[in-house]
Design a protein around this motif. Structure first.
Motif, PDB file in Angstrom:
ATOM      1  N   GLN A  78      14.581  12.280 -52.071  1.00 56.30           N
ATOM      2  CA  GLN A  78      14.046  10.948 -52.353  1.00 56.30           C
ATOM      3  C   GLN A  78      13.076  11.033 -53.509  1.00 56.30           C
ATOM      4  O   GLN A  78      12.338  12.008 -53.639  1.00 56.30           O
ATOM      5  CB  GLN A  78      13.261  10.428 -51.145  1.00 56.30           C
ATOM      6  N   VAL A  79      13.068   9.997 -54.328  1.00 59.76           N
ATOM      7  CA  VAL A  79      12.046   9.822 -55.351  1.00 59.76           C
ATOM      8  C   VAL A  79      11.190   8.658 -54.864  1.00 59.76           C
ATOM      9  O   VAL A  79      11.689   7.546 -54.712  1.00 59.76           O
ATOM     10  CB  VAL A  79      12.681   9.523 -56.729  1.00 59.76           C
ATOM     11  N   VAL A  80       9.916   8.941 -54.580  1.00 55.73           N
ATOM     12  CA  VAL A  80       9.032   7.950 -53.965  1.00 55.73           C
ATOM     13  C   VAL A  80       7.914   7.604 -54.945  1.00 55.73           C
ATOM     14  O   VAL A  80       7.228   8.490 -55.446  1.00 55.73           O
ATOM     15  CB  VAL A  80       8.439   8.501 -52.651  1.00 55.73           C
ATOM     16  N   GLN A  81       7.734   6.318 -55.200  1.00 55.14           N
ATOM     17  CA  GLN A  81       6.661   5.877 -56.085  1.00 55.14           C
ATOM     18  C   GLN A  81       5.557   5.232 -55.264  1.00 55.14           C
ATOM     19  O   GLN A  81       5.811   4.584 -54.256  1.00 55.14           O
ATOM     20  CB  GLN A  81       7.181   4.944 -57.167  1.00 55.14           C
ATOM     21  N   SER A  82       4.307   5.422 -55.702  1.00 52.76           N
ATOM     22  CA  SER A  82       3.152   4.945 -54.944  1.00 52.76           C
ATOM     23  C   SER A  82       2.970   3.442 -55.042  1.00 52.76           C
ATOM     24  O   SER A  82       2.366   2.830 -54.154  1.00 52.76           O
ATOM     25  CB  SER A  82       1.883   5.657 -55.406  1.00 52.76           C
ATOM     26  N   GLN A  83       3.457   2.824 -56.111  1.00 59.26           N
ATOM     27  CA  GLN A  83       3.389   1.365 -56.261  1.00 59.26           C
ATOM     28  C   GLN A  83       4.421   0.929 -57.287  1.00 59.26           C
ATOM     29  O   GLN A  83       4.959   1.754 -58.022  1.00 59.26           O
ATOM     30  CB  GLN A  83       1.987   0.911 -56.659  1.00 59.26           C
ATOM     31  N   VAL A  84       4.680  -0.368 -57.327  1.00 55.76           N
ATOM     32  CA  VAL A  84       5.670  -0.926 -58.241  1.00 55.76           C
ATOM     33  C   VAL A  84       4.988  -1.621 -59.419  1.00 55.76           C
ATOM     34  O   VAL A  84       5.421  -1.493 -60.556  1.00 55.76           O
ATOM     35  CB  VAL A  84       6.587  -1.935 -57.504  1.00 55.76           C
ATOM     36  N   GLU A  85       3.912  -2.343 -59.142  1.00 55.93           N
ATOM     37  CA  GLU A  85       3.200  -3.105 -60.169  1.00 55.93           C
ATOM     38  C   GLU A  85       2.379  -2.167 -61.057  1.00 55.93           C
ATOM     39  O   GLU A  85       1.770  -1.220 -60.566  1.00 55.93           O
ATOM     40  CB  GLU A  85       2.249  -4.112 -59.519  1.00 55.93           C
ATOM     41  N   TYR A  86       2.372  -2.450 -62.347  1.00 55.91           N
ATOM     42  CA  TYR A  86       1.511  -1.703 -63.262  1.00 55.91           C
ATOM     43  C   TYR A  86       0.759  -2.669 -64.160  1.00 55.91           C
ATOM     44  O   TYR A  86       1.208  -3.785 -64.422  1.00 55.91           O
ATOM     45  CB  TYR A  86       2.309  -0.686 -64.091  1.00 55.91           C
ATOM     46  N   GLY A  87      -0.394  -2.224 -64.608  1.00 52.97           N
ATOM     47  CA  GLY A  87      -1.207  -2.953 -65.570  1.00 52.97           C
ATOM     48  C   GLY A  87      -1.555  -2.015 -66.702  1.00 52.97           C
ATOM     49  O   GLY A  87      -1.170  -0.839 -66.683  1.00 52.97           O
ATOM     50  N   PRO A  88      -2.304  -2.466 -67.688  1.00 57.48           N
ATOM     51  CA  PRO A  88      -2.635  -1.640 -68.849  1.00 57.48           C
ATOM     52  C   PRO A  88      -3.268  -0.300 -68.465  1.00 57.48           C
ATOM     53  O   PRO A  88      -4.312  -0.259 -67.835  1.00 57.48           O
ATOM     54  CB  PRO A  88      -3.628  -2.504 -69.623  1.00 57.48           C
ATOM     55  N   GLY A  89      -2.590   0.778 -68.804  1.00 56.22           N
ATOM     56  CA  GLY A  89      -3.116   2.118 -68.568  1.00 56.22           C
ATOM     57  C   GLY A  89      -3.140   2.585 -67.129  1.00 56.22           C
ATOM     58  O   GLY A  89      -3.640   3.664 -66.841  1.00 56.22           O
ATOM     59  N   SER A  90      -2.602   1.795 -66.201  1.00 58.65           N
ATOM     60  CA  SER A  90      -2.623   2.217 -64.791  1.00 58.65           C
ATOM     61  C   SER A  90      -1.705   3.420 -64.580  1.00 58.65           C
ATOM     62  O   SER A  90      -0.828   3.708 -65.398  1.00 58.65           O
ATOM     63  CB  SER A  90      -2.222   1.057 -63.877  1.00 58.65           C
TER      64      SER A  90
END
Length: 159
Positions: free
Chosen positions: A52-64
């Motif tokens: 599995q490839v698991v990401q901690s969140q989907v939303e991103y903002g500038p430089g996050s």
């Protein structure tokens, strides 16, 4: 005759070890994107993927920053993971290079830098700093061995 035998053996050994220091940048853009060029070997069926490839969140903002973890029921030897914007499917952002990884900024990708078995890889992706915001997903290939790999793996959101 001896020289020919040594040459053939050398070619076979090189051909079976693949890219021990990671996928080349052209893996991002060739006719079978995000798939290794391993001779006649083709990706395993998606339903057999033990990783599995698991990401901690989907939303991103500038430089996050978003943590991306590759994990599974077994060890793996390599990977090529790319960041893509959900709305445009374009490559986006950059990876923070960490030990045993190599980044391809040309296509927002990160790959392994050694062929050692891995139980897990924890990677860090950084969003563009230009004020852009949106949603991101991660896709690519995870290799258990030279001939056994899963392509078009798409990340899931962690709990």
């Amino acid at each position: 005759m001896f020289f020919k035998g040594v040459l053939v053996l050398t070619v076979l050994v090189i051909g079976t070890t693949g890219f021990p220091d990671g996928a080349p940048v052209d893996a991002c853009v060739k006719s079978r994107p995000n798939q290794p060029n391993h001779g006649q070997a083709r990706p395993q069926p998606a339903e057999t993927n033990p990783f599995q490839v698991v990401q901690s969140q989907v939303e991103y903002g500038p430089g996050s920053q978003i943590t991306v973890t590759i994990q599974g029921q077994d060890n793996f030897k390599g990977f090529l993971i790319q960041a893509r914007d959900v709305a445009t499917n374009e490559w986006i952002g950059e990876w923070v290079e960490s030990p045993n990884t190599k980044v391809h900024p040309e296509c927002s990708a990160i790959t392994h830098a050694d062929p050692k078995p891995k139980a897990q890889a924890v990677l860090l992706w950084q969003a563009p700093k230009n004020g852009q915001q949106g949603q991101v997903y991660f896709t690519g290939t995870v290799l258990k061995s030279y001939t056994q790999f899963w392509s078009d793996v798409v990340s899931v959101l962690g709990q």
